[in-house]
Design an enzyme around this catalytic site. Structure first.
Site, PDB file in Angstrom:
ATOM      1  N   HIS A 384       0.816  -1.219   0.000  1.00 42.01           N
ATOM      2  CA  HIS A 384       0.000   0.000   0.000  1.00 42.01           C
ATOM      3  C   HIS A 384       0.852   1.273   0.000  1.00 42.01           C
ATOM      4  O   HIS A 384       0.362   2.366  -0.266  1.00 42.01           O
ATOM      5  CB  HIS A 384      -0.942  -0.001   1.215  1.00 42.01           C
ATOM      6  CG  HIS A 384      -2.333   0.475   0.885  1.00 42.01           C
ATOM      7  ND1 HIS A 384      -2.572   1.509   0.008  1.00 42.01           N
ATOM      8  CD2 HIS A 384      -3.546   0.064   1.307  1.00 42.01           C
ATOM      9  CE1 HIS A 384      -3.884   1.706  -0.079  1.00 42.01           C
ATOM     10  NE2 HIS A 384      -4.497   0.823   0.688  1.00 42.01           N
ATOM     11  N   ASP A 388      -2.433   1.696  -4.647  1.00 39.47           N
ATOM     12  CA  ASP A 388      -3.709   1.658  -3.944  1.00 39.47           C
ATOM     13  C   ASP A 388      -4.606   0.583  -4.537  1.00 39.47           C
ATOM     14  O   ASP A 388      -4.395   0.126  -5.660  1.00 39.47           O
ATOM     15  CB  ASP A 388      -4.408   3.015  -4.050  1.00 39.47           C
ATOM     16  CG  ASP A 388      -3.541   4.122  -3.476  1.00 39.47           C
ATOM     17  OD1 ASP A 388      -3.091   3.977  -2.329  1.00 39.47           O
ATOM     18  OD2 ASP A 388      -3.284   5.099  -4.192  1.00 39.47           O
TER      19      ASP A 388
END
Lengths: 409, 81
Positions: A384, A388
């Site tokens: 992350h 995304d």
């Protein structure tokens, strides 16, 4: 002694394949080195002539130790050039990313029964099979009494001079009946590999904020196409469907650069080259994910040949140094073990891992009709910090799209 | 080739792919894939090796007829006639 991974501290020279005076060119395999995790064939990064061997067979030395001197063209033999087999495996063509760890593991390894075998190098084993040597009669002169290639060759020569030997059948039993008291090299690797996997996976879970996505992929077109292609091919050229998966991932990742590369020093370093690490499990437990280089640019036949060769060598423990050092993204396919979904653990410093489960026949609705189709679960574990979920979802969808047009792969 | 020679060849090539396999404990009537923990890549490499050594071209559809060691021996001895 080249570094074959961030966790590697020492290596043992099992065998030199060159001697002083031999000409070598970049990429030649010059030695076989035993690391904690595996037996690796060391490729040379510099063309020239072997001037001298510094570290003899059987000796264990720290990473960075000068193990041999290579004289490059034009140099005089007298003052040996300090050009050794390189320390970090990268000096020749500096890649974008820093060299990284070799240890691989994405999934808990299925452990097998503890191996019981002779202490023998894989190379010597192959030679023994080729020369039909009865290993129970070979005396090992390697480290801790390990049988080396030279021992096997000596035994083969002696056997030739002696009266008939019960060759063939003797090999297997000899290995099987080795006294269990003798610890096998394989056990050492096994223990060390568990440690390396533990370190790497703990680091991944500690440092990488993983997110996970999954999607079903209809594999009917891909499988039908592959079947018809394979019908036209001789056995040696037939492909497995994993090759379609690897190529789809490699092509799709071109449009998702944030999935391909390394997270180093708090920032993402994208790699233009797509080197796909393939998680390959070992029978005695553990796994290694060596890379197939430039998968996005290779035709399927070539990827298949690479994959076939890689699996064979992983299992025979004859990996090459360049293969374990530079994957930019990893693919794990647990379909063989029969599970439908795999939630991967990213292999640091990479930032993404694509997983594929088993292909199962499932009801599938399409255009208002329900039919039975071969369906596979594709998953993504991604970092992350680098990407995304939205982009991750598009990446998986792109992989799916490529698999719907197999003829274009 | 006699059946014993075929059997020896099959086991030799199998050991090249899976060096830790113990030929003594293989049950010739149980699927090799299971006993030796072979995946599709191992099977393919093994078929290719057998093809190279015997010249027998084994179609993908016939893999199922080579599931156990006994199956392999009888399949190959038939094809080698």
């Amino acid at each position: 002694m080249p570094s074959l991974g961030a966790d590697m501290e020492v290596g043992t020279i099992l065998q030199w394949l060159v001697k002083p005076g031999d000409a070598v060119k970049r990429g030649d395999i010059v030695a076989v080195v035993d690391t904690e995790k595996a037996t690796i064939e060391i490729e040379v990064f510099q063309s020239g002539v072997i001037d001298r061997i510094v570290v003899p067979e059987g000796e264990q030395v720290p990473v960075g130790t000068l193990i041999a001197v290579i004289r490059t063209d034009g140099e005089v033999a007298a003052p040996p050039a300090p050009v050794a087999v390189p320390t970090p495996p990268a000096p020749a063509a500096p890649p974008v990313a820093a060299p990284k760890p070799m240890e691989k593991p994405t999934v808990p390894a299925v452990s097998a029964a503890p191996p019981h075998r002779l202490r023998i190098s894989p190379l010597a084993m192959r030679v023994a099979v080729d020369l039909k040597v009865d290993l129970s009669k070979v005396k090992g002169t390697g480290p801790d009494g390990a049988i080396t290639k030279a021992d096997v060759e000596r035994a083969a020569k002696a056997a030739k001079e002696a009266p008939a030997v019960e060759a063939l059948a003797a090999i297997a039993p000899a290995v099987a009946k080795a006294p269990p008291a003798r610890p096998a090299a394989a056990i050492d690797h096994h223990v060390a590999m568990r440690r390396v996997i533990a370190a790497s996976m703990a680091r991944s879970k500690r440092e990488i904020p993983h997110y996970y996505l999954a999607t079903h992929v209809d594999m009917s077109r891909a499988m039908a196409w592959l079947q018809s292609e394979n019908l036209k091919l001789p056995i040696a050229n037939r492909a497995l469907y994993s090759v379609l998966l690897l190529k789809s991932v490699a092509l799709a990742v071109r449009d998702f650069p944030e999935m391909n590369g390394y997270w180093i020093d708090n920032s993402f370093r994208h790699s233009d080259a797509v080197h796909v690490g393939v998680a390959i499990s070992l029978r005695k437990g553990g796994l290694i994910a060596p890379a197939i280089h430039d998968v996005d640019k290779k035709p399927l036949g070539e990827i298949m040949a690479n994959l076939r060769d890689l699996v064979k060598r992983v299992r025979a423990e004859t990996l090459r140094s360049s293969e374990i050092a530079d994957a930019t993204i990893t693919v794990t396919s647990l379909g063989e073990q029969g599970v439908e979904t795999v939630f991967g653990i990213i292999y640091p410093p990479q930032v993404a891992l694509v997983g594929f489960g088993k292909i199962v026949e499932r009801p599938w609705a399409s255009n208002g009709m329900i039919g039975a189709r071969p369906v596979m679960m594709a998953t993504l574990a991604a970092d992350h910090r680098a990407s995304d979920g939205h982009r991750g979802g598009l990446f998986l969808a792109a992989i799916d799209r490529f698999l719907q047009e197999p003829e274009k792969l | 080739m006699t059946n014993d020679e075929i059997r020896a060849l099959i086991l030799r090539e199998l050991r090249r792919i899976a060096p830790e396999i113990d030929a003594d404990t293989i049950d010739p009537s149980v699927e090799l894939r299971e006993q030796a923990d072979l995946d599709s890549m191992d099977i393919l490499n093994w078929m290719i090796a057998i093809h190279e050594k015997t010249g027998v071209e084994i179609p993908e559809a016939d893999y199922a007829r080579m599931a156990t060691l006994n199956d392999c021996v009888s399949y190959l001895s038939q094809r080698l006639k």
